[in-house]
Design an enzyme around this catalytic site. Sequence first.
Site, mmCIF file in Angstrom:
data_model
loop_
_atom_site.group_PDB
_atom_site.id
_atom_site.type_symbol
_atom_site.label_atom_id
_atom_site.label_comp_id
_atom_site.label_asym_id
_atom_site.label_seq_id
_atom_site.Cartn_x
_atom_site.Cartn_y
_atom_site.Cartn_z
ATOM 1 N N LYS A 233 0.810 -1.228 0.000
ATOM 2 C CA LYS A 233 0.000 0.000 0.000
ATOM 3 C C LYS A 233 0.840 1.274 0.000
ATOM 4 O O LYS A 233 2.027 1.269 0.289
ATOM 5 C CB LYS A 233 -1.012 -0.046 1.149
ATOM 6 N N ARG A 267 -4.014 -10.073 4.795
ATOM 7 C CA ARG A 267 -4.420 -10.098 3.382
ATOM 8 C C ARG A 267 -3.233 -9.606 2.556
ATOM 9 O O ARG A 267 -2.869 -8.433 2.639
ATOM 10 C CB ARG A 267 -5.636 -9.191 3.194
HETATM 11 N N1 HH2 Z 1 -7.525 -3.730 0.551
HETATM 12 C C1 HH2 Z 1 -7.783 -3.751 -0.781
HETATM 13 C C2 HH2 Z 1 -8.937 -4.388 -1.275
HETATM 14 N N2 HH2 Z 1 -9.787 -5.021 -0.439
HETATM 15 N N3 HH2 Z 1 -10.384 -5.695 1.743
HETATM 16 C C3 HH2 Z 1 -10.155 -5.704 3.056
HETATM 17 N N4 HH2 Z 1 -11.001 -6.334 3.891
HETATM 18 N N5 HH2 Z 1 -9.057 -5.072 3.601
HETATM 19 C C4 HH2 Z 1 -8.156 -4.406 2.824
HETATM 20 O O1 HH2 Z 1 -7.189 -3.827 3.378
HETATM 21 C C5 HH2 Z 1 -8.380 -4.378 1.403
HETATM 22 C C6 HH2 Z 1 -9.534 -5.028 0.890
HETATM 23 C C7 HH2 Z 1 -6.839 -3.084 -1.733
HETATM 24 O O2 HH2 Z 1 -5.914 -4.007 -2.276
HETATM 25 P P1 HH2 Z 1 -6.036 -4.706 -3.726
HETATM 26 O O3 HH2 Z 1 -7.160 -5.681 -3.739
HETATM 27 O O4 HH2 Z 1 -4.727 -5.302 -4.087
HETATM 28 O O5 HH2 Z 1 -6.291 -3.515 -4.718
HETATM 29 P P2 HH2 Z 1 -7.570 -3.032 -5.527
HETATM 30 O O6 HH2 Z 1 -8.613 -2.605 -4.542
HETATM 31 O O7 HH2 Z 1 -7.035 -1.883 -6.364
HETATM 32 O O8 HH2 Z 1 -8.064 -4.183 -6.372
#
Ligand code: HH2
Length: 288
Positions: A233, A267
């Site tokens: 992040k 995660r």
């Molecule tokens: N972070 C992201 C997406 N979903 N869900 C939870 N519960 N907690 C988190 O910290 C979280 C989440 C962001 O990461 P990523 O899925 O890699 O990116 P994107 O939202 O751009 O797909």
Amino acid sequence: MVLSSLTPDVAILKIRDRILALHSRPLIMGVVNVTPDSFSDGGRYLEPSAAVAHAETLVAEGADLLDIGAESSRPGAEPVGQEEELRRLLPVVTEVCRRLSVPVSVDTVKAEVAKQALEAGAHLINDITALRGDPKMAEVVARSGAGLVLMHMQGTPATMQRAPAYVDVLGEIRQYLAERMAVAEQAGIDRKHILLDPGIGFGKNPDHNLEILGRLDALLDLGRPLLVGVSRKAFIGQILGRAVDQRLFGTAGAVAVAVWRGARVLRVHEVRAMREVARVAAAIAAHA
Ligand code: HH2
């Protein structure tokens, strides 16, 4: 001490026909983004076959759970319509559940997407709106007996990074998660099905994220296991001056601290490395 503050009863997560124990070691949730625009891996796993192969790799590397998402939640991401989200998601969820035995979480804010994903075999819903986004979500989760991640977010993905502001960041997150858990319970979701997440990067500036991680144990008395998503992040990039694909070691530092402060589910994108980081941090924490 932080780890022992989870009694065996509190550290049980019920998800459909399964019970996961969270007190013996932290669990690793591997991220599978079936999106063209996710902040760190957008477009890499948009083809269903690539996403399924990636899921298999993550499980081979030691993922305890998978989190499959088809809509990016990065700040300012284009919202995805329900049909498109289902078109991306369902073939992957179906095939992953057929081939792999680990519990599958689906990262969605839409009740109909959650319903169809659960019918396709998913076990958990990761709702970043914590049941505020779709009025039917609570019922879908309650009826299925699925697990549920309730995450804190100030604002919406479109607006959340404009000017995040708190008087007492941990206190406000704590109160929000307690309220959302009460809403879930009123809708018939047993608290044993719930994981709580402070929502790193969701309506937080870098200092907020650091304070949340540094004082994460302030959320432990909510009485449910904490899930934390720090992987790659922006706050890590800001400390190190590293691009998104250069944040492995920075992520490791944040994962270690999160585990030390009581996180039970991490995660992450890089499963093999973070599994080892989390295990060492947990082993030390158990002796503190
Ligand atoms: N972070 C992201 C997406 N979903 N869900 C939870 N519960 N907690 C988190 O910290 C979280 C989440 C962001 O990461 P990523 O899925 O890699 O990116 P994107 O939202 O751009 O797909």
